[in-house]
Write a protein that holds these residues in place. Structure first.
Motif, PDB file in Angstrom:
ATOM      1  N   GLY A  19      40.312  27.830 -71.919  1.00 61.68           N
ATOM      2  CA  GLY A  19      41.613  28.019 -71.292  1.00 61.68           C
ATOM      3  C   GLY A  19      42.807  27.980 -72.219  1.00 61.68           C
ATOM      4  O   GLY A  19      43.655  28.880 -72.195  1.00 61.68           O
ATOM      5  N   LYS A  20      42.907  26.981 -73.077  1.00 66.10           N
ATOM      6  CA  LYS A  20      44.135  26.793 -73.858  1.00 66.10           C
ATOM      7  C   LYS A  20      44.323  27.853 -74.936  1.00 66.10           C
ATOM      8  O   LYS A  20      45.413  27.988 -75.484  1.00 66.10           O
ATOM      9  CB  LYS A  20      44.151  25.405 -74.479  1.00 66.10           C
ATOM     10  CG  LYS A  20      43.020  25.126 -75.452  1.00 66.10           C
ATOM     11  CD  LYS A  20      43.067  23.682 -75.922  1.00 66.10           C
ATOM     12  CE  LYS A  20      41.905  23.344 -76.852  1.00 66.10           C
ATOM     13  NZ  LYS A  20      41.937  21.933 -77.275  1.00 66.10           N
ATOM     14  N   ASP A  21      43.276  28.618 -75.229  1.00 63.24           N
ATOM     15  CA  ASP A  21      43.382  29.648 -76.258  1.00 63.24           C
ATOM     16  C   ASP A  21      43.803  31.003 -75.701  1.00 63.24           C
ATOM     17  O   ASP A  21      43.921  31.966 -76.454  1.00 63.24           O
ATOM     18  CB  ASP A  21      42.032  29.815 -76.975  1.00 63.24           C
ATOM     19  CG  ASP A  21      41.611  28.547 -77.705  1.00 63.24           C
ATOM     20  OD1 ASP A  21      42.503  27.836 -78.196  1.00 63.24           O
ATOM     21  OD2 ASP A  21      40.405  28.271 -77.758  1.00 63.24           O
ATOM     22  N   LEU A  22      44.039  31.090 -74.401  1.00 62.99           N
ATOM     23  CA  LEU A  22      44.402  32.356 -73.772  1.00 62.99           C
ATOM     24  C   LEU A  22      45.906  32.462 -73.571  1.00 62.99           C
ATOM     25  O   LEU A  22      46.595  31.464 -73.356  1.00 62.99           O
ATOM     26  CB  LEU A  22      43.721  32.492 -72.408  1.00 62.99           C
ATOM     27  CG  LEU A  22      42.210  32.713 -72.400  1.00 62.99           C
ATOM     28  CD1 LEU A  22      41.707  32.683 -70.969  1.00 62.99           C
ATOM     29  CD2 LEU A  22      41.846  34.020 -73.068  1.00 62.99           C
ATOM     30  N   ASP A  23      46.405  33.701 -73.603  1.00 65.82           N
ATOM     31  CA  ASP A  23      47.829  33.939 -73.357  1.00 65.82           C
ATOM     32  C   ASP A  23      48.098  34.447 -71.956  1.00 65.82           C
ATOM     33  O   ASP A  23      49.185  34.226 -71.413  1.00 65.82           O
ATOM     34  CB  ASP A  23      48.358  34.955 -74.387  1.00 65.82           C
ATOM     35  CG  ASP A  23      48.304  34.403 -75.796  1.00 65.82           C
ATOM     36  OD1 ASP A  23      49.148  33.566 -76.132  1.00 65.82           O
ATOM     37  OD2 ASP A  23      47.390  34.798 -76.541  1.00 65.82           O
ATOM     38  N   CYS A  24      47.120  35.139 -71.353  1.00 68.32           N
ATOM     39  CA  CYS A  24      47.374  35.776 -70.070  1.00 68.32           C
ATOM     40  C   CYS A  24      46.039  36.096 -69.391  1.00 68.32           C
ATOM     41  O   CYS A  24      45.053  36.370 -70.071  1.00 68.32           O
ATOM     42  CB  CYS A  24      48.172  37.071 -70.291  1.00 68.32           C
ATOM     43  SG  CYS A  24      48.555  37.999 -68.806  1.00 68.32           S
TER      44      CYS A  24
END
Length: 469
Positions: free
Chosen positions: A51-56
Motif C-alpha cells: 500500500g504505502k508504495d503506491l501513488d494512485c
C-alpha cells in the motif's frame, strides 16, 4: 514504463495490475482471489498488497474480484486516491463492508479449530473498520470526463456495460523517460450488448498503444438474451409443475437485479405463475437500493419499462419479497408450496444459499439454476459438473435436484463480443496483454486476437510477471 500483473493472470479473479511510469506507481484494480475458501484464503494473504508504495489506484468496477483487497491496501499504508465512477463508489460502500464481515467470520471459524490444535490463530485480512477507513479515499468521477491524475497522466473512464458503474480505463500518458505519448487501455470487465438495465459497452474507436484485456468467456458463445429469458420461463414453469422450489445462487451485484427484472417482466406478461419469489441476501437487498439511486445508468429499455408500467420500481413487484433478518431466511425452510429463492453467494461457497441447498439439494422436484461462471474447486463448479454427492457444511448430500445452467444472463461479453469490442479499435495496439481468464481460455482468445484481428504482439502474463512497454 513497466507493467506487472499481480492478479487475474492465467485465472479469472484477483485483478491487480501495476503500472510504473514517470517515477509513479498506479494500481489498476485491487481485487480478491475468489474460489475455494482455503485456496482463496492463502492466495489473498500471499498476494500483492504494497500500500504505502503506491501513488494512485484506479478501480474499474465494484465486483469483489476487482475491489475486494482495497481495505488491505489502505491498512498497509496506502494514502492516495481511489478513483472510480460515483456508482462504483456507492456500491463499494456496502460491498467492502460485506467482504470484511465475511473475512471476520471465516477467521473466527478457522481459529476455533486452530485453538483446539494449539496452532497460531489467524487475523482477518481486514476488518469492517478498515473497510470504513478505505471509503475516505474514494474519488468518484463521471464517464467521459478526462482529468489529470498525476503529472503527465490523464484518465478517462468510459462505460464498460458490465454492471452499474463499470468502466474501461483509458490512460493518456506522456512517458518522460522515452519522450513519447502513449495511450494505455485497461478493459476491466467488458459487458454484453443488448442485455437489460445497463447501457451497452462504449466503443473505443481511437484504439490504444497498449491494451490490457479480459478474456473470461474468450472461447465460448452466449445464447441471445431473449432466448435466456424464454429458458428462464420454461425452468420456472417446469419446477412449479413438479411442485418444487427453484434455487438460484446469484451474485448480489448485477446478476440478482437482472434476474429480478426478468422475473418481473415474465410476471407482468403472465408467462409465469403467481409464485412467491424471495431475494434472500442482505447484500443484494442493499445493492438493489443503490441501483434505485442511479437511474442515470439505466438503458433505454428499462426507462421505457418504467414509463409504461404502473410498477415504478423495476426491482419490486407483487410476489417479490426481500428477506431482512436471519429469522426471515430460516422461515423459508418451512415452505411447502412452490417458490423461487434467489440467494448469494453465486459460486455457492458462502452465504445463505448453502442453507437452502442443504435443505433442498436431495429432492428431485427442486431445481438449481446456475447463471454465472463457477471457479474451479468451488461447490458451484462441482454441482454444474454433476457430481453424485457434494459436501455442504462438512456433510455429504446426494445431488438429486435438477441442475440447469443459463449463460445468457452473464454480464461478460462472449468470444464474439470481446472480438467486436477489440476489433472496433481503428488503431491496433502494438502490445496486448490477455488477463482475467483461465489459462486454456486465455490461450485460445489470444490466438483469436492474433489471427482474426491481426494484433501484432499478444502476451498472457504469468502471475507477478513484469514487462517493459
Amino acid at each position: 514504463m513497466k507493467l506487472t500483473f499481480h492478479g487475474a493472470a492465467k485465472t479469472v479473479t484477483g485483478s491487480q495490475h501495476l503500472l510504473e511510469v514517470n517515477g509513479k506507481r498506479i494500481l489498476l484494480d485491487c481485487g480478491l482471489f475468489q474460489g475455494k475458501r482455503k485456496e482463496a484464503f492463502e492466495l489473498n494473504r500471499s498476494g500483492f498488497c504494497a500500500g504505502k508504495d503506491l501513488d494512485c489506484l484506479i478501480l474499474s468496477h465494484a465486483h469483489i474480484d476487482h475491489s475486494g483487497n482495497i481495505p488491505c491496501l489502505v491498512k498497509k499504508g496506502f494514502t492516495g486516491d481511489i478513483i472510480c465512477t460515483s456508482a462504483t463508489r456507492d456500491l463499494c460502500a456496502v460491498m467492502l463492508m460485506d467482504a470484511a464481515h465475511i473475512q471476520e467470520q471465516d477467521v473466527e471459524f478457522a481459529n476455533k479449530l486452530r485453538k483446539k490444535k494449539n496452532q497460531k490463530e489467524f487475523e482477518p485480512l481486514y476488518t469492517k473498520e478498515d473497510a470504513v477507513a478505505a471509503m475516505d479515499q474514494f474519488v468518484g468521477i463521471s464517464y467521459n470526463r478526462k482529468r489529470e491524475i498525476l503529472p503527465g497522466v490523464h484518465l478517462t473512464l468510459v462505460d464498460a456495460g458490465h454492471m452499474m458503474g463499470s468502466a474501461n480505463v483509458i490512460l493518456d500518458i506522456h512517458d518522460q523517460e522515452k519522450n513519447r505519448d502513449v495511450r494505455l487501455v485497461f478493459s476491466g470487465d467488458i459487458g454484453r450488448s443488448g442485455i437489460p438495465i445497463i447501457n451497452d459497452p462504449a466503443v473505443l474507436r481511437e484504439g490504444a498503444d497498449i491494451l490490457i484485456m479480459e478474456s473470461t468467456y474468450g472461447n465460448r458463445q452466449h445464447p441471445p438474451y431473449p432466448e435466456s429469458e424464454k429458458e428462464l420461463e420454461r425452468i420456472v414453469n417446469e419446477t412449479y409443475q413438479r411442485g418444487g422450489t427453484l434455487l438460484i445462487p446469484a451474485f448480489a451485484v448485477g446478476r440478482t437485479q437482472q434476474l429480478v427484472y426478468a422475473l418481473h417482466r415474465l410476471y407482468l406478461q403472465r408467462d409465469i405463475p403467481n409464485v412467491p419469489i424471495y431475494v434472500d441476501s442482505p447484500l443484494a437487498t442493499r445493492v438493489t437500493d443503490i441501483f434505485r439511486l442511479h437511474p442515470e445508468t439505466y438503458d433505454s429499455e428499462i426507462r421505457e419499462f418504467l414509463l409504461k408500467d404502473n410498477h415504478s420500481n423495476p426491482f419490486g413487484f407483487d410476489t417479490l419479497r426481500y428477506t431482512q433478518s436471519v429469522q426471515d431466511s430460516k422461515e423459508l425452510n418451512f415452505l411447502r408450496e412452490p417458490a423461487i429463492i434467489i440467494s448469494a453467494s453465486g459460486m455457492m461457497e458462502a452465504g445463505r444459499i448453502l442453507h437452502h441447498l442443504r435443505k433442498r439439494i436431495g429432492d428431485k422436484k427442486n431445481t438449481i439454476l446456475v447463471t454465472g461462471w463457477q471457479a474451479p474447486n468451488t461447490l458451484g463448479r462441482r454441482i454444474v459438473e454433476g457430481e453424485e454427492t457434494v459436501k455442504i457444511f462438512g456433510e455429504e448430500f446426494p445431488l438429486r435436484a435438477r441442475v440447469e445452467t443459463l449463460t445468457g444472463f452473464s454480464g461478460h461479453a462472449d468470444r464474439d463480443g470481446l472480438l467486436a469490442w477489440a476489433g472496433a479499435m481503428q488503431k491496433k495496439p502494438t502490445r496486448t496483454f490477455v488477463v482475467h481468464g483461465e489459462e486454456e481460455v486465455a490461450t485460445i482468445f489470444a490466438e483469436s486476437l492474433r489471427t482474426e484481428l491481426g494484433f501484432p504482439q499478444v502476451d498472457i502474463p504469468e502471475p507477478h510477471q513484469s514487462f517493459e512497454v
